[in-house]
Design a protein around this motif. Structure first.
Motif, PDB file in Angstrom:
ATOM      1  N   TYR A  41      38.290  43.906  40.613  1.00 30.14           N
ATOM      2  CA  TYR A  41      37.568  42.665  40.309  1.00 30.14           C
ATOM      3  C   TYR A  41      38.487  41.447  40.329  1.00 30.14           C
ATOM      4  O   TYR A  41      38.226  40.471  41.030  1.00 30.14           O
ATOM      5  N   ARG A  85      39.928  38.603  43.771  1.00 28.85           N
ATOM      6  CA  ARG A  85      39.714  37.163  43.640  1.00 28.85           C
ATOM      7  C   ARG A  85      41.026  36.395  43.526  1.00 28.85           C
ATOM      8  O   ARG A  85      41.076  35.199  43.829  1.00 28.85           O
ATOM      9  N   GLU A  88      43.330  32.881  45.946  1.00 32.89           N
ATOM     10  CA  GLU A  88      43.909  31.795  45.136  1.00 32.89           C
ATOM     11  C   GLU A  88      45.410  31.675  45.395  1.00 32.89           C
ATOM     12  O   GLU A  88      45.959  30.570  45.473  1.00 32.89           O
ATOM     13  N   GLN A 108      37.218  42.321  53.423  1.00 27.44           N
ATOM     14  CA  GLN A 108      37.608  41.128  52.685  1.00 27.44           C
ATOM     15  C   GLN A 108      37.832  39.972  53.657  1.00 27.44           C
ATOM     16  O   GLN A 108      38.474  40.147  54.698  1.00 27.44           O
ATOM     17  N   ARG A 128      37.476  31.737  36.658  1.00 28.37           N
ATOM     18  CA  ARG A 128      38.298  30.747  37.375  1.00 28.37           C
ATOM     19  C   ARG A 128      39.461  30.267  36.527  1.00 28.37           C
ATOM     20  O   ARG A 128      40.538  29.957  37.064  1.00 28.37           O
ATOM     21  N   LEU A 168      42.109  33.087  36.691  1.00 29.56           N
ATOM     22  CA  LEU A 168      42.851  33.042  37.948  1.00 29.56           C
ATOM     23  C   LEU A 168      43.855  31.892  37.966  1.00 29.56           C
ATOM     24  O   LEU A 168      44.956  32.025  38.509  1.00 29.56           O
ATOM     25  N   PRO A 198      35.256  31.820  42.681  1.00 31.99           N
ATOM     26  CA  PRO A 198      35.668  33.095  42.086  1.00 31.99           C
ATOM     27  C   PRO A 198      34.526  33.824  41.391  1.00 31.99           C
ATOM     28  O   PRO A 198      34.602  35.035  41.191  1.00 31.99           O
ATOM     29  N   SER A 199      33.466  33.093  41.006  1.00 35.36           N
ATOM     30  CA  SER A 199      32.349  33.725  40.313  1.00 35.36           C
ATOM     31  C   SER A 199      31.430  34.486  41.252  1.00 35.36           C
ATOM     32  O   SER A 199      30.547  35.217  40.798  1.00 35.36           O
ATOM     33  N   LEU A 206      32.019  39.905  45.624  1.00 34.53           N
ATOM     34  CA  LEU A 206      32.969  40.251  46.684  1.00 34.53           C
ATOM     35  C   LEU A 206      32.591  41.609  47.273  1.00 34.53           C
ATOM     36  O   LEU A 206      31.949  42.422  46.605  1.00 34.53           O
ATOM     37  N   ASP A 239      33.382  44.618  45.035  1.00 34.75           N
ATOM     38  CA  ASP A 239      32.747  44.797  43.730  1.00 34.75           C
ATOM     39  C   ASP A 239      31.921  46.086  43.744  1.00 34.75           C
ATOM     40  O   ASP A 239      31.353  46.453  44.776  1.00 34.75           O
TER      41      ASP A 239
END
Length: 513
Positions: free
Chosen positions: A13, A17, A21, A42, A186, A189, A321-322, A325, A328
């Motif tokens: 998870y 993400r 970043e 990805q 977020r 991260l 980021p929310s 993906l 998941d």
């Protein structure tokens, strides 16, 4: 030359993400994964170096960490069985041996926020122990300790989501009134990325949390308010032990019991930040940390503008980021019901598309007219548009057009028509009609009805209408296919008449012009 960041747990998870970043921050990213194929979908997979290997193999870690300025340890064994604490311990020790011998410049670990008590839950006790193992490594280490992380895909958030959406009335354990300091993904991260810049002499743990301190009861009620659900009635009782509660959560939600149980057991503790020292090195953003309500809005935003060509767990490139993906788990991202039907059509793609684009209005929906009429009447009675709007043009559609109780959301000529329902339903609904070429001749027709329920009423609605899907959607698919085949046959007959008459392009009365 770009600094190098090694990320373990890139299929998880947080790891999935964190990678984009770090790339945005200018790092060259290297991912250590046991199964590289899991990163294939990805959106950033072509922008990183993927190193096959197991985090429990010190030699593999040593090779992967060589030259890395920072190594992120984002691995935990929650959900792997009763011995997850021992496995967490063994993996952390193996990682430390490899990272130290490989010359890692800094270690960063995301652990759990825990109170100063002797009898921690197994989950929090394991997180605490792993953090201590990394801090004792001799390599400068930052351990970030977080409670509930708010974002689609987070196990804690998904548990909160499903409980709140599916149960308007709940009997809960007394721990429902324990205080928790959640944090938006977020912000997590941001702390993780900036932890790479900590001075070499900083090696310690930091509590990280959002601006709100809430009880679990308050979180469920505020989630319901943000999601547009009726106020939840929540009653705490003493008889529900953590074990019973975890089984109850497993029954109500799709979160696996092997994950739900350790999380539920951890809720017996109040988890509130004891310090905010991280702000000395990573100042709060000018607009402040993301609050609970905004974090939930961000996590639910993908539902409102969801790309229904995918499932939740294979969503397209996330915008935040929310967002979901590809890596998941299947149970993350909220409930999505799909009725998916495909059929081969004995007609060319152009003929099939002409029927698809002409659907609705006076042309109807090619199945059970009485059922469509009755549903339209019920929709009008409840304040919806019903079927009275028809369509702007009998042959042509454009994005934004009203089409009976639908709205054209996306249109790709000869390929895709996506309609968003504007009828009165307890949730969000789409109808997707897809035309394709059949390699063996003719065409293919795929039809998808998609429904994202809102609350218990949405769940009940889907279950109530599901028995009629074979009549409505199955009949609709058969009707469209038959109409396309009839159109193709008519076109063939017309072409044959022209050929027999000799009036073909480039001819005049059967003689060359």
């Amino acid at each position: 030359m770009a600094r190098i960041a090694l990320v373990t747990g890139a299929t998880g998870y947080i790891g999935g993400r964190l990678v984009p970043e770090l790339l945005a921050a200018g790092f060259a990213v290297r991912c250590l994964v046991r199964t590289p194929s899991k990163l294939r979908d990805q959106p950033w997979s072509q922008d990183v170096e993927i190193v096959p290997g197991d985090v429990g193999d010190p030699d593999a870690v040593r090779r992967a960490v060589a030259g890395a300025d920072v190594a992120y340890y984002l691995v935990h064994s929650l959900g792997s069985g009763k011995s997850f604490e021992r496995r967490d311990r063994d993996l952390a020790r193996a990682f430390v041996r490899g990272a130290r011998s490989g010359g890692a410049g800094r270690l960063v670990y995301l652990g759990g926020l825990y109170p100063d008590v002797a009898d921690l839950s197994p989950h929090l006790d394991s997180r605490k122990e792993v953090g201590e193992i990394l801090l004792d490594s001799g390599v400068p280490t930052a351990v970030l300790r977080a409670a509930v992380i708010l974002g689609s895909g987070s196990a804690s958030f998904e548990m909160l989501r499903y409980l709140t959406e599916r149960l308007p009335v709940m009997l809960t354990p007394r721990w429902v009134d324990n205080r928790i300091q959640p944090i938006a993904v977020r912000d997590v991260l941001r702390y993780l990325v900036r932890a790479a810049d900590l001075p070499d002499d900083v090696s310690r743990g930091f509590d990280i949390g959002g601006p709100d301190v809430l009880t679990y009861r308050q979180m469920m009620r505020r989630y319901a308010n943000v999601a547009g659900l009726p106020r939840r009635s929540i009653w705490g009782v003493n008889v529900l032990t953590p074990r019973l509660s975890s089984h109850w959560v497993g029954l109500v939600t799709p979160v696996p019991n092997s994950i739900a149980r350790p999380l539920v057991e951890s809720l017996v503790h109040e988890v509130v930040c004891k310090e905010h020292d991280v702000a000395e090195y990573v100042p709060d953003p000018p607009e402040g940390l993301v609050g609970f309500d905004q974090a939930v809005e961000l996590a639910l935003a993908k539902v409102q503008a969801y790309d229904v060509a995918t499932t939740w767990s294979s969503a397209s490139t996330p915008g935040a980021p929310s967002d979901p993906l590809p890596t998941d788990p299947d149970w993350a991202g909220g409930t999505l019901y799909v009725d998916d039907r495909s059929v081969r059509v004995a007609a060319d793609r152009v003929s099939l598309w002409s029927v698809i684009e002409g659907i609705g209005g006076r042309n109807g929906w090619y199945s059970w007219p009485l059922g469509w009429w009755a549903r339209g009447v019920l929709d009008r009675i409840s304040g919806g548009p019903g079927l009275r709007r028809g369509r702007r043009n009998p042959y042509d559609l454009a994005v934004g057009d009203a089409l009976d109780w639908w709205r054209v959301e996306e249109l790709d000529d000869l390929s895709l028509l996506r309609l968003r329902a504007e009828m009165r339903v307890p949730g969000l609904a789409w109808l997707e009609l897809i035309a394709g070429d059949d390699p063996d001749g003719g065409s293919t027709f795929r039809q998808r009805a998609i429904f994202a329920p809102r609350g218990l009423a949405g769940q009940a609605y889907w279950l109530a209408v599901k028995p009629f899907h074979g009549i409505v959607f199955g009949g609709m698919q058969r009707g469209i296919a038959a109409a396309a085949e009839a159109a193709a046959n008519q076109a063939d007959e017309s072409a044959a008449k022209w050929r027999r008459s000799g009036n073909l392009p480039g001819t005049l009365g059967g003689r060359q012009g």
